[in-house]
Design a protein around this motif. Structure first.
Motif, PDB file in Angstrom:
ATOM      1  N   ALA A 153      38.174  43.110  31.518  1.00  0.00           N
ATOM      2  CA  ALA A 153      37.591  43.731  32.712  1.00  0.00           C
ATOM      3  C   ALA A 153      36.338  43.023  33.196  1.00  0.00           C
ATOM      4  O   ALA A 153      36.077  42.963  34.412  1.00  0.00           O
ATOM      5  CB  ALA A 153      37.284  45.195  32.426  1.00  0.00           C
ATOM      6  N   ASP A 154      35.548  42.457  32.279  1.00  0.00           N
ATOM      7  CA  ASP A 154      34.301  41.824  32.701  1.00  0.00           C
ATOM      8  C   ASP A 154      34.514  40.482  33.400  1.00  0.00           C
ATOM      9  O   ASP A 154      33.564  39.877  33.880  1.00  0.00           O
ATOM     10  CB  ASP A 154      33.347  41.663  31.521  1.00  0.00           C
ATOM     11  N   ARG A 155      35.776  40.045  33.471  1.00  0.00           N
ATOM     12  CA  ARG A 155      36.067  38.816  34.222  1.00  0.00           C
ATOM     13  C   ARG A 155      36.487  39.122  35.662  1.00  0.00           C
ATOM     14  O   ARG A 155      36.706  38.210  36.451  1.00  0.00           O
ATOM     15  CB  ARG A 155      37.168  38.008  33.523  1.00  0.00           C
ATOM     16  N   LEU A 156      36.573  40.394  35.982  1.00  0.00           N
ATOM     17  CA  LEU A 156      36.928  40.808  37.342  1.00  0.00           C
ATOM     18  C   LEU A 156      35.684  41.252  38.084  1.00  0.00           C
ATOM     19  O   LEU A 156      34.897  42.061  37.593  1.00  0.00           O
ATOM     20  CB  LEU A 156      37.940  41.951  37.303  1.00  0.00           C
ATOM     21  N   LEU A 186      44.101  34.732  34.382  1.00  0.00           N
ATOM     22  CA  LEU A 186      44.357  34.614  32.944  1.00  0.00           C
ATOM     23  C   LEU A 186      44.600  33.172  32.536  1.00  0.00           C
ATOM     24  O   LEU A 186      44.286  32.768  31.417  1.00  0.00           O
ATOM     25  CB  LEU A 186      45.575  35.461  32.547  1.00  0.00           C
ATOM     26  N   ALA A 187      45.177  32.401  33.440  1.00  0.00           N
ATOM     27  CA  ALA A 187      45.532  31.021  33.115  1.00  0.00           C
ATOM     28  C   ALA A 187      44.324  30.082  33.125  1.00  0.00           C
ATOM     29  O   ALA A 187      44.401  28.968  32.604  1.00  0.00           O
ATOM     30  CB  ALA A 187      46.595  30.515  34.097  1.00  0.00           C
ATOM     31  N   TRP A 188      43.213  30.507  33.721  1.00  0.00           N
ATOM     32  CA  TRP A 188      42.082  29.600  33.862  1.00  0.00           C
ATOM     33  C   TRP A 188      41.336  29.380  32.564  1.00  0.00           C
ATOM     34  O   TRP A 188      40.848  28.297  32.302  1.00  0.00           O
ATOM     35  CB  TRP A 188      41.113  30.131  34.924  1.00  0.00           C
ATOM     36  N   GLY A 189      41.233  30.415  31.744  1.00  0.00           N
ATOM     37  CA  GLY A 189      40.520  30.283  30.484  1.00  0.00           C
ATOM     38  C   GLY A 189      39.030  30.094  30.691  1.00  0.00           C
ATOM     39  O   GLY A 189      38.505  30.130  31.805  1.00  0.00           O
ATOM     40  N   GLY A 190      38.338  29.867  29.590  1.00  0.00           N
ATOM     41  CA  GLY A 190      36.911  29.611  29.647  1.00  0.00           C
ATOM     42  C   GLY A 190      36.082  30.785  30.098  1.00  0.00           C
ATOM     43  O   GLY A 190      34.912  30.641  30.451  1.00  0.00           O
ATOM     44  N   GLY A 191      36.676  31.982  30.120  1.00  0.00           N
ATOM     45  CA  GLY A 191      35.935  33.157  30.548  1.00  0.00           C
ATOM     46  C   GLY A 191      35.621  33.183  32.022  1.00  0.00           C
ATOM     47  O   GLY A 191      34.784  33.973  32.479  1.00  0.00           O
ATOM     48  N   ARG A 192      36.285  32.315  32.792  1.00  0.00           N
ATOM     49  CA  ARG A 192      35.996  32.248  34.225  1.00  0.00           C
ATOM     50  C   ARG A 192      36.437  33.524  34.935  1.00  0.00           C
ATOM     51  O   ARG A 192      37.488  34.065  34.638  1.00  0.00           O
ATOM     52  CB  ARG A 192      36.666  31.025  34.840  1.00  0.00           C
ATOM     53  N   LYS A 193      35.642  33.934  35.886  1.00  0.00           N
ATOM     54  CA  LYS A 193      35.890  35.210  36.549  1.00  0.00           C
ATOM     55  C   LYS A 193      36.684  35.041  37.837  1.00  0.00           C
ATOM     56  O   LYS A 193      36.805  33.945  38.385  1.00  0.00           O
ATOM     57  CB  LYS A 193      34.578  35.923  36.830  1.00  0.00           C
ATOM     58  N   ILE A 194      37.192  36.149  38.316  1.00  0.00           N
ATOM     59  CA  ILE A 194      37.908  36.187  39.583  1.00  0.00           C
ATOM     60  C   ILE A 194      37.268  37.265  40.454  1.00  0.00           C
ATOM     61  O   ILE A 194      37.047  38.397  40.004  1.00  0.00           O
ATOM     62  CB  ILE A 194      39.415  36.473  39.394  1.00  0.00           C
ATOM     63  N   ALA A 195      36.929  36.907  41.680  1.00  0.00           N
ATOM     64  CA  ALA A 195      36.329  37.849  42.623  1.00  0.00           C
ATOM     65  C   ALA A 195      37.371  38.243  43.663  1.00  0.00           C
ATOM     66  O   ALA A 195      38.057  37.382  44.218  1.00  0.00           O
ATOM     67  CB  ALA A 195      35.113  37.221  43.305  1.00  0.00           C
ATOM     68  N   VAL A 196      37.499  39.538  43.904  1.00  0.00           N
ATOM     69  CA  VAL A 196      38.483  40.062  44.853  1.00  0.00           C
ATOM     70  C   VAL A 196      37.778  41.018  45.814  1.00  0.00           C
ATOM     71  O   VAL A 196      36.994  41.869  45.394  1.00  0.00           O
ATOM     72  CB  VAL A 196      39.619  40.813  44.126  1.00  0.00           C
ATOM     73  N   ASN A 197      38.060  40.861  47.095  1.00  0.00           N
ATOM     74  CA  ASN A 197      37.456  41.732  48.103  1.00  0.00           C
ATOM     75  C   ASN A 197      38.214  43.053  48.209  1.00  0.00           C
ATOM     76  O   ASN A 197      39.448  43.068  48.206  1.00  0.00           O
ATOM     77  CB  ASN A 197      37.478  41.045  49.474  1.00  0.00           C
ATOM     78  N   LEU A 198      37.473  44.136  48.311  1.00  0.00           N
ATOM     79  CA  LEU A 198      38.055  45.450  48.559  1.00  0.00           C
ATOM     80  C   LEU A 198      37.713  45.879  49.983  1.00  0.00           C
ATOM     81  O   LEU A 198      36.564  45.762  50.415  1.00  0.00           O
ATOM     82  CB  LEU A 198      37.527  46.497  47.584  1.00  0.00           C
ATOM     83  N   SER A 199      38.702  46.359  50.699  1.00  0.00           N
ATOM     84  CA  SER A 199      38.466  46.888  52.039  1.00  0.00           C
ATOM     85  C   SER A 199      37.851  48.280  51.936  1.00  0.00           C
ATOM     86  O   SER A 199      38.153  49.043  51.009  1.00  0.00           O
ATOM     87  CB  SER A 199      39.794  46.963  52.800  1.00  0.00           C
ATOM     88  N   SER A 200      37.008  48.618  52.882  1.00  0.00           N
ATOM     89  CA  SER A 200      36.422  49.966  52.899  1.00  0.00           C
ATOM     90  C   SER A 200      37.516  51.022  53.045  1.00  0.00           C
ATOM     91  O   SER A 200      37.366  52.159  52.573  1.00  0.00           O
ATOM     92  CB  SER A 200      35.414  50.091  54.038  1.00  0.00           C
ATOM     93  N   ILE A 201      38.636  50.655  53.686  1.00  0.00           N
ATOM     94  CA  ILE A 201      39.749  51.587  53.858  1.00  0.00           C
ATOM     95  C   ILE A 201      40.356  51.972  52.519  1.00  0.00           C
ATOM     96  O   ILE A 201      40.814  53.105  52.321  1.00  0.00           O
ATOM     97  CB  ILE A 201      40.839  50.978  54.765  1.00  0.00           C
ATOM     98  N   GLN A 202      40.352  51.057  51.558  1.00  0.00           N
ATOM     99  CA  GLN A 202      40.933  51.333  50.247  1.00  0.00           C
ATOM    100  C   GLN A 202      40.200  52.460  49.525  1.00  0.00           C
ATOM    101  O   GLN A 202      40.772  53.132  48.673  1.00  0.00           O
ATOM    102  CB  GLN A 202      40.932  50.070  49.383  1.00  0.00           C
ATOM    103  N   PHE A 203      38.941  52.676  49.878  1.00  0.00           N
ATOM    104  CA  PHE A 203      38.166  53.733  49.233  1.00  0.00           C
ATOM    105  C   PHE A 203      38.547  55.124  49.746  1.00  0.00           C
ATOM    106  O   PHE A 203      38.039  56.129  49.253  1.00  0.00           O
ATOM    107  CB  PHE A 203      36.665  53.488  49.440  1.00  0.00           C
ATOM    108  N   ARG A 204      39.445  55.178  50.725  1.00  0.00           N
ATOM    109  CA  ARG A 204      39.943  56.475  51.172  1.00  0.00           C
ATOM    110  C   ARG A 204      41.036  56.993  50.233  1.00  0.00           C
ATOM    111  O   ARG A 204      41.475  58.137  50.359  1.00  0.00           O
ATOM    112  CB  ARG A 204      40.498  56.348  52.597  1.00  0.00           C
ATOM    113  N   ASP A 205      41.465  56.139  49.324  1.00  0.00           N
ATOM    114  CA  ASP A 205      42.447  56.536  48.314  1.00  0.00           C
ATOM    115  C   ASP A 205      41.703  56.976  47.059  1.00  0.00           C
ATOM    116  O   ASP A 205      41.092  56.152  46.374  1.00  0.00           O
ATOM    117  CB  ASP A 205      43.361  55.354  47.986  1.00  0.00           C
ATOM    118  N   PRO A 206      41.717  58.272  46.731  1.00  0.00           N
ATOM    119  CA  PRO A 206      40.975  58.752  45.565  1.00  0.00           C
ATOM    120  C   PRO A 206      41.486  58.182  44.244  1.00  0.00           C
ATOM    121  O   PRO A 206      40.798  58.257  43.222  1.00  0.00           O
ATOM    122  CB  PRO A 206      41.185  60.278  45.627  1.00  0.00           C
ATOM    123  N   ASN A 207      42.687  57.614  44.264  1.00  0.00           N
ATOM    124  CA  ASN A 207      43.247  57.040  43.041  1.00  0.00           C
ATOM    125  C   ASN A 207      42.872  55.568  42.855  1.00  0.00           C
ATOM    126  O   ASN A 207      43.386  54.914  41.934  1.00  0.00           O
ATOM    127  CB  ASN A 207      44.779  57.161  43.060  1.00  0.00           C
TER     128      ASN A 207
END
Length: 271
Positions: A114-117, A77-98
């Motif tokens: 949301a479109d910046r994530l 949020l602090a970066w401004g300029g519409g810059r995005k943030i990329a975050v890695n998801l582990s395959s294990i996290q997909f075992r959580d239906p929530n």
């Protein structure tokens, strides 16, 4: 090691560093990828390749993954300029239906559009319980979040994965990029990946760019985005924020000396 990691997570002793992501054609900063770092009080720096598998094996990855996403969104949020943030998801996290609901709640709390994530997943997630994973990916996409396939061309990633789910981006792994000029076969592979991604309307990104020659090659072949030590090493939040505040960041010598060498260095890639 497991107990130390639990303590580190509980006491917030882990930190996020951010590696800048640039457009290749005009060398503008698009955003950052969040990377987890752990400096142990006694053992010093511990590689993510060592403690992430431990977190996955013990189930600590669920709480850790939520914290990473929450912190990354807040910092972005602090970066401004519409810059995005990329975050890695582990395959294990997909075992959580929530998982989709958790991501949605974090986005809402942070206030980050949301479109910046951008969430990076390995094609291996599609191996386990494909229908369930596909359903979650569709839910996550419906939030407005972009989804990219990490390390395309290695491991389980394949054309069939792209057919099952229309990713927004495919990332060319460093294993191919590092050998671009030394191994003609890897050059052919990279060209094929770029052609495939573009034909399917996906952004193509390269990671592990460490030389001007590699950058020039990717530029010539029409790759869209790049990251790597040539362009900028992972840096603490304060450095990333300062980098965003430098006008027209294109790697000039004057900019490079400002923050201890953390600024991008494009070398001969600007000729």
């Amino acid at each position: 090691m497991e107990q130390d990691l639990r303590t580190a997570i509980k006491t917030r002793a882990l930190a996020l560093h951010y590696q800048p992501l640039f457009t290749i054609q005009d060398q503008k900063i698009l955003g950052f990828e969040a990377l987890l770092r752990w400096r142990h009080a006694e053992r010093g720096y511990i590689s993510p390749t060592e403690f992430i598998p431990l977190a996955e094996e013990t189930g600590m990855i669920f709480g850790l993954g939520e914290w990473v996403l929450e912190q990354a969104c807040a910092d972005a949020l602090a970066w401004g300029g519409g810059r995005k943030i990329a975050v890695n998801l582990s395959s294990i996290q997909f075992r959580d239906p929530n998982l989709p609901a958790t991501i949605g709640a974090i986005i809402k709390r942070s206030g980050l559009p949301a479109d910046r994530l951008e969430l990076e997943v390995n094609a291996g997630v599609l191996i386990e319980d494909t229908d369930a994973v596909m359903g979650m990916l569709v839910e996550i996409r419906a939030l407005g979040v972009r989804i990219s396939m990490d390390d395309f061309g290695t491991g389980f990633s394949s054309l069939s994965s792209l057919k099952r789910f229309p990713f927004d981006k495919i990332k060319i792994g460093r294993a191919f990029v590092s050998q671009l000029l030394a191994d003609n076969e890897d050059g052919v592979t990279v060209k094929a990946i770029l052609a495939l991604g573009h034909s399917m309307g996906m952004v193509a990104s390269a990671e592990g760019v460490e030389s001007a020659e590699q950058f020039d090659y990717l530029h010539l072949e029409g790759c869209d985005e790049a990251q790597g030590f040539l362009l900028g090493r992972p840096m603490p939040f304060e450095y990333a924020l300062a980098l965003c505040n430098v006008p027209d960041v294109t790697g000039s010598e004057q900019q490079i000396s400002t923050l201890d060498g953390h600024f991008p260095l494009l070398g001969g890639a600007q000729h």
